[in-house]
Design a protein around this motif. Structure first.
Motif, PDB file in Angstrom:
ATOM      1  N   ASN A   3     -23.081 -12.503 -55.818  1.00 15.83           N
ATOM      2  CA  ASN A   3     -23.684 -12.680 -54.990  1.00 15.83           C
ATOM      3  C   ASN A   3     -25.124 -13.314 -54.976  1.00 15.83           C
ATOM      4  OD1 ASN A   3     -22.337 -10.047 -53.185  1.00 15.83           O
ATOM      5  ND2 ASN A   3     -23.815  -9.164 -54.592  1.00 15.83           N
ATOM      6  N   HIS A   4     -25.456 -14.036 -53.960  1.00 20.73           N
ATOM      7  CA  HIS A   4     -26.220 -15.070 -53.993  1.00 20.73           C
ATOM      8  C   HIS A   4     -27.447 -14.830 -53.531  1.00 20.73           C
ATOM      9  CE1 HIS A   4     -24.041 -18.772 -55.097  1.00 20.73           C
ATOM     10  NE2 HIS A   4     -23.079 -18.028 -54.679  1.00 20.73           N
ATOM     11  N   ALA A   5     -28.695 -14.599 -53.816  1.00 20.15           N
ATOM     12  CA  ALA A   5     -30.170 -14.272 -53.501  1.00 20.15           C
ATOM     13  C   ALA A   5     -31.150 -15.874 -52.768  1.00 20.15           C
ATOM     14  CB  ALA A   5     -30.641 -13.486 -53.827  1.00 20.15           C
ATOM     15  N   ASN A   6     -31.581 -15.770 -52.124  1.00 21.72           N
ATOM     16  CA  ASN A   6     -33.207 -16.459 -52.447  1.00 21.72           C
ATOM     17  C   ASN A   6     -34.385 -16.101 -52.173  1.00 21.72           C
ATOM     18  OD1 ASN A   6     -31.646 -19.083 -51.510  1.00 21.72           O
ATOM     19  ND2 ASN A   6     -31.587 -18.957 -49.282  1.00 21.72           N
ATOM     20  N   VAL A   7     -34.998 -16.898 -53.518  1.00 19.19           N
ATOM     21  CA  VAL A   7     -36.370 -15.771 -53.934  1.00 19.19           C
ATOM     22  C   VAL A   7     -37.280 -16.229 -53.152  1.00 19.19           C
ATOM     23  CG1 VAL A   7     -37.874 -14.813 -55.313  1.00 19.19           C
ATOM     24  CG2 VAL A   7     -35.197 -14.821 -55.803  1.00 19.19           C
ATOM     25  N   PRO A   8     -38.211 -16.121 -51.740  1.00 19.12           N
ATOM     26  CA  PRO A   8     -39.527 -17.246 -52.318  1.00 19.12           C
ATOM     27  C   PRO A   8     -40.307 -17.530 -53.334  1.00 19.12           C
ATOM     28  CG  PRO A   8     -39.635 -14.957 -50.337  1.00 19.12           C
ATOM     29  CD  PRO A   8     -38.754 -15.028 -51.826  1.00 19.12           C
ATOM     30  N   LEU A   9     -40.580 -18.445 -53.419  1.00 24.10           N
ATOM     31  CA  LEU A   9     -41.491 -19.227 -54.091  1.00 24.10           C
ATOM     32  C   LEU A   9     -42.641 -19.664 -54.163  1.00 24.10           C
ATOM     33  CD1 LEU A   9     -38.466 -22.302 -55.584  1.00 24.10           C
ATOM     34  CD2 LEU A   9     -39.031 -19.549 -56.368  1.00 24.10           C
ATOM     35  N   PHE A  10     -44.190 -18.950 -54.807  1.00 22.57           N
ATOM     36  CA  PHE A  10     -45.025 -19.733 -54.764  1.00 22.57           C
ATOM     37  C   PHE A  10     -45.502 -20.371 -55.738  1.00 22.57           C
ATOM     38  CE2 PHE A  10     -46.823 -16.586 -57.962  1.00 22.57           C
ATOM     39  CZ  PHE A  10     -45.967 -15.461 -58.194  1.00 22.57           C
ATOM     40  N   ARG A  11     -46.662 -21.060 -55.606  1.00 23.04           N
ATOM     41  CA  ARG A  11     -46.683 -21.740 -56.308  1.00 23.04           C
ATOM     42  C   ARG A  11     -47.842 -21.232 -56.650  1.00 23.04           C
ATOM     43  NH1 ARG A  11     -44.226 -26.063 -56.403  1.00 23.04           N
ATOM     44  NH2 ARG A  11     -45.394 -27.898 -57.299  1.00 23.04           N
ATOM     45  N   PHE A  12     -48.276 -21.881 -58.180  1.00 19.48           N
ATOM     46  CA  PHE A  12     -49.425 -21.719 -59.836  1.00 19.48           C
ATOM     47  C   PHE A  12     -50.480 -22.721 -59.176  1.00 19.48           C
ATOM     48  CE2 PHE A  12     -45.233 -19.220 -60.739  1.00 19.48           C
ATOM     49  CZ  PHE A  12     -46.235 -17.833 -60.853  1.00 19.48           C
ATOM     50  N   PRO A  13     -51.732 -22.356 -59.915  1.00 19.65           N
ATOM     51  CA  PRO A  13     -52.976 -23.678 -60.245  1.00 19.65           C
ATOM     52  C   PRO A  13     -51.910 -24.406 -60.730  1.00 19.65           C
ATOM     53  CG  PRO A  13     -53.565 -21.114 -60.062  1.00 19.65           C
ATOM     54  CD  PRO A  13     -52.107 -21.189 -59.993  1.00 19.65           C
ATOM     55  N   ALA A  14     -52.118 -25.833 -61.024  1.00 20.06           N
ATOM     56  CA  ALA A  14     -52.442 -26.804 -61.822  1.00 20.06           C
ATOM     57  C   ALA A  14     -51.887 -25.967 -63.598  1.00 20.06           C
ATOM     58  CB  ALA A  14     -53.008 -27.288 -61.217  1.00 20.06           C
ATOM     59  N   GLU A  15     -52.733 -25.174 -63.560  1.00 21.15           N
ATOM     60  CA  GLU A  15     -52.735 -25.787 -65.199  1.00 21.15           C
ATOM     61  C   GLU A  15     -51.944 -24.304 -65.817  1.00 21.15           C
ATOM     62  OE1 GLU A  15     -56.278 -23.101 -63.285  1.00 21.15           O
ATOM     63  OE2 GLU A  15     -55.277 -24.403 -63.419  1.00 21.15           O
ATOM     64  N   TYR A  16     -50.543 -23.490 -63.993  1.00 20.94           N
ATOM     65  CA  TYR A  16     -50.073 -22.985 -64.784  1.00 20.94           C
ATOM     66  C   TYR A  16     -48.379 -22.923 -64.793  1.00 20.94           C
ATOM     67  CZ  TYR A  16     -54.156 -19.649 -65.477  1.00 20.94           C
ATOM     68  OH  TYR A  16     -55.259 -18.984 -65.902  1.00 20.94           O
ATOM     69  N   GLU A  17     -48.647 -24.542 -63.428  1.00 23.26           N
ATOM     70  CA  GLU A  17     -47.918 -24.293 -63.346  1.00 23.26           C
ATOM     71  C   GLU A  17     -46.941 -25.020 -64.253  1.00 23.26           C
ATOM     72  OE1 GLU A  17     -46.032 -25.924 -59.060  1.00 23.26           O
ATOM     73  OE2 GLU A  17     -47.339 -25.188 -60.030  1.00 23.26           O
ATOM     74  N   PRO A  18     -45.416 -25.302 -63.733  1.00 15.72           N
ATOM     75  CA  PRO A  18     -43.830 -25.467 -64.854  1.00 15.72           C
ATOM     76  C   PRO A  18     -44.371 -26.739 -65.160  1.00 15.72           C
ATOM     77  CG  PRO A  18     -43.350 -22.647 -63.139  1.00 15.72           C
ATOM     78  CD  PRO A  18     -45.024 -23.918 -62.755  1.00 15.72           C
ATOM     79  N   LYS A  19     -43.781 -27.191 -66.564  1.00 17.08           N
ATOM     80  CA  LYS A  19     -43.590 -28.745 -66.715  1.00 17.08           C
ATOM     81  C   LYS A  19     -42.674 -28.767 -66.521  1.00 17.08           C
ATOM     82  CE  LYS A  19     -48.456 -28.502 -67.538  1.00 17.08           C
ATOM     83  NZ  LYS A  19     -48.736 -28.810 -66.919  1.00 17.08           N
ATOM     84  N   ASP A  20     -41.731 -30.024 -66.142  1.00 16.41           N
ATOM     85  CA  ASP A  20     -40.258 -30.414 -66.157  1.00 16.41           C
ATOM     86  C   ASP A  20     -39.429 -30.415 -67.078  1.00 16.41           C
ATOM     87  OD1 ASP A  20     -40.544 -31.518 -63.141  1.00 16.41           O
ATOM     88  OD2 ASP A  20     -41.775 -33.388 -63.808  1.00 16.41           O
TER      89      ASP A  20
END
Length: 202
Positions: A3-20
């Protein structure tokens, strides 16, 4: 069939944003960050440290929540022992317990499995026997509201580069691939990504 699901993604403040991260795409990193943000005092376990980018991304989220990350790995030819966790920033190292295990020893995860975890991210040995051992060792170590993720489950290539995680979820049943990525969780855990536990937001 998965099965597949699309999870809505929310943005974090810049200091918490995941790095590449070369081994995890941005959507996967965001889903892991969202999961970590649900808990107060979150306890996160990662199997497969590699250079430590995922551990650092999750540590940024759990830091203001009073949580911590434990990451476990063994050296491989492509990531020797001196490189394990080498990209974890100094300011995040106090939040990350880094463990190196001997995969040749008897039941190397036995001590970790006695703890209770809110997030478990399994991205270590991709051989069927290895990922099955990791999963079976840790699946009963989840907190009641915890989420367990497996990486490299689904591929848009045939044959896939590795099929251990895929074989495992087909055998277990009731798993769901998230956002057409390589990341999957149990179907019962998908809804947990939308809510949050009280006082667990950054």
């Amino acid at each position: 069939m998965l099965n597949h699901a699309n999870v809505p993604l929310f943005r974090f403040p810049a200091e918490y944003e995941p790095k590449d991260n070369p081994t995890t795409d941005q959507a996967e990193s965001m889903i892991l960050a969202m999961a970590c943000s649900r808990y107060r005092l979150p306890k996160v376990l990662e199997i497969g440290t590699w250079y430590g980018v995922n551990a650092a991304n999750m540590a940024r989220i759990v830091k203001p929540l009073g949580g911590w990350v434990t990451t476990v790995d063994s050296a491989t030819p492509t990531c020797p022992v001196e490189k394990l966790g080498s990209e974890i920033p100094e300011e995040l190292k106090p939040l990350i317990r880094q463990l190196r295990i001997d995969t040749a020893s008897f039941d190397p995860l036995r001590h970790i499995a006695t703890e209770e975890w809110d997030i478990i991210f399994i991205d270590g040995d991709h051989a069927y026997e290895g990922v099955k051992y990791d999963y079976n060792s840790l699946k009963r170590s989840m907190s009641p509201s915890g989420i367990l993720f497996l990486h490299d489950v689904w591929w848009d290539k045939n044959p896939p580069p590795t099929d251990g995680p895929l074989r495992l979820v087909k055998e277990e049943g009731s798993w769901c691939v998230l956002n057409m990525t390589h990341l999957a969780c149990r179907e019962e855990d998908v809804c947990k990504l939308y809510g949050r536990i009280k006082d667990a937001t950054v």
